[in-house]
Design a protein around this motif. Structure first.
Motif, mmCIF file in Angstrom:
data_model
loop_
_atom_site.group_PDB
_atom_site.id
_atom_site.type_symbol
_atom_site.label_atom_id
_atom_site.label_comp_id
_atom_site.label_asym_id
_atom_site.label_seq_id
_atom_site.Cartn_x
_atom_site.Cartn_y
_atom_site.Cartn_z
ATOM 1 N N SER A 42 -46.205 -21.994 73.730
ATOM 2 C CA SER A 42 -45.783 -22.498 75.033
ATOM 3 C C SER A 42 -44.483 -21.843 75.442
ATOM 4 O O SER A 42 -43.720 -21.369 74.599
ATOM 5 N N GLY A 43 -44.226 -21.840 76.736
ATOM 6 C CA GLY A 43 -42.968 -21.321 77.259
ATOM 7 C C GLY A 43 -42.985 -19.820 77.438
ATOM 8 O O GLY A 43 -43.899 -19.124 77.001
ATOM 9 N N SER A 44 -41.944 -19.316 78.095
ATOM 10 C CA SER A 44 -41.861 -17.889 78.376
ATOM 11 C C SER A 44 -41.686 -17.059 77.112
ATOM 12 O O SER A 44 -41.998 -15.873 77.085
ATOM 13 N N ASP A 45 -41.203 -17.685 76.038
ATOM 14 C CA ASP A 45 -41.013 -16.967 74.778
ATOM 15 C C ASP A 45 -42.195 -17.144 73.827
ATOM 16 O O ASP A 45 -42.155 -16.685 72.686
ATOM 17 N N ASP A 46 -43.258 -17.802 74.299
ATOM 18 C CA ASP A 46 -44.451 -18.038 73.475
ATOM 19 C C ASP A 46 -44.116 -18.643 72.122
ATOM 20 O O ASP A 46 -44.633 -18.242 71.089
ATOM 21 N N ARG A 47 -43.257 -19.644 72.123
ATOM 22 C CA ARG A 47 -42.885 -20.271 70.853
ATOM 23 C C ARG A 47 -44.031 -21.144 70.346
ATOM 24 O O ARG A 47 -44.731 -21.798 71.123
ATOM 25 N N PRO A 48 -44.263 -21.133 69.032
ATOM 26 C CA PRO A 48 -45.335 -21.959 68.469
ATOM 27 C C PRO A 48 -45.013 -23.448 68.617
ATOM 28 O O PRO A 48 -43.913 -23.880 68.301
ATOM 29 N N VAL A 49 -45.985 -24.203 69.118
ATOM 30 C CA VAL A 49 -45.821 -25.648 69.263
ATOM 31 C C VAL A 49 -46.896 -26.413 68.491
ATOM 32 O O VAL A 49 -46.878 -27.632 68.456
ATOM 33 N N GLY A 50 -47.814 -25.685 67.894
ATOM 34 C CA GLY A 50 -48.873 -26.331 67.137
ATOM 35 C C GLY A 50 -49.903 -25.331 66.675
ATOM 36 O O GLY A 50 -49.748 -24.121 66.842
#
Length: 104
Positions: A42-50
């Protein structure tokens, strides 16, 4: 052996999906790439959220039935991301995976 040795052999590409995608879309990606799980970013940095795995989808289908196919990924995914670093020894990562009962 370190995690970086596995990544070097296997490749660095990771298939991801957004939390807003539908479970039906996840099934298509899993089949297309012949894999068992996707990292949810998620987010503009494509951070892992799951992470969403075949097991998460089977559980949702059992609990809700066919409607689970139209559910959002965020409603079905496992939210706690367990991760490691490239320099970590495979043996220690395997121990954490066993302890946490994770496969991917």
């Amino acid at each position: 052996m370190k995690i970086s040795d596995i990544v070097r052999h296997k490749g660095e590409s990771v298939v991801t999906v957004s939390p807003e995608a539908r479970v039906r879309d996840v099934l298509a990606l899993l089949a297309e790439h012949n894999i068992g799980a996707l990292v949810v970013t998620s987010g503009s940095d494509d951070r892992p959220v799951g992470i969403i795995s075949e097991r998460d989808i089977v559980r949702a289908l059992h609990e809700v039935g066919d409607e689970a196919l139209e559910a959002h990924v965020e409603d079905v995914m496992s939210g706690e991301v367990v991760h490691c670093a490239p320099g970590d020894p495979v043996e220690s990562v395997a121990a954490v995976m066993t302890e946490q009962r994770v496969r991917h």
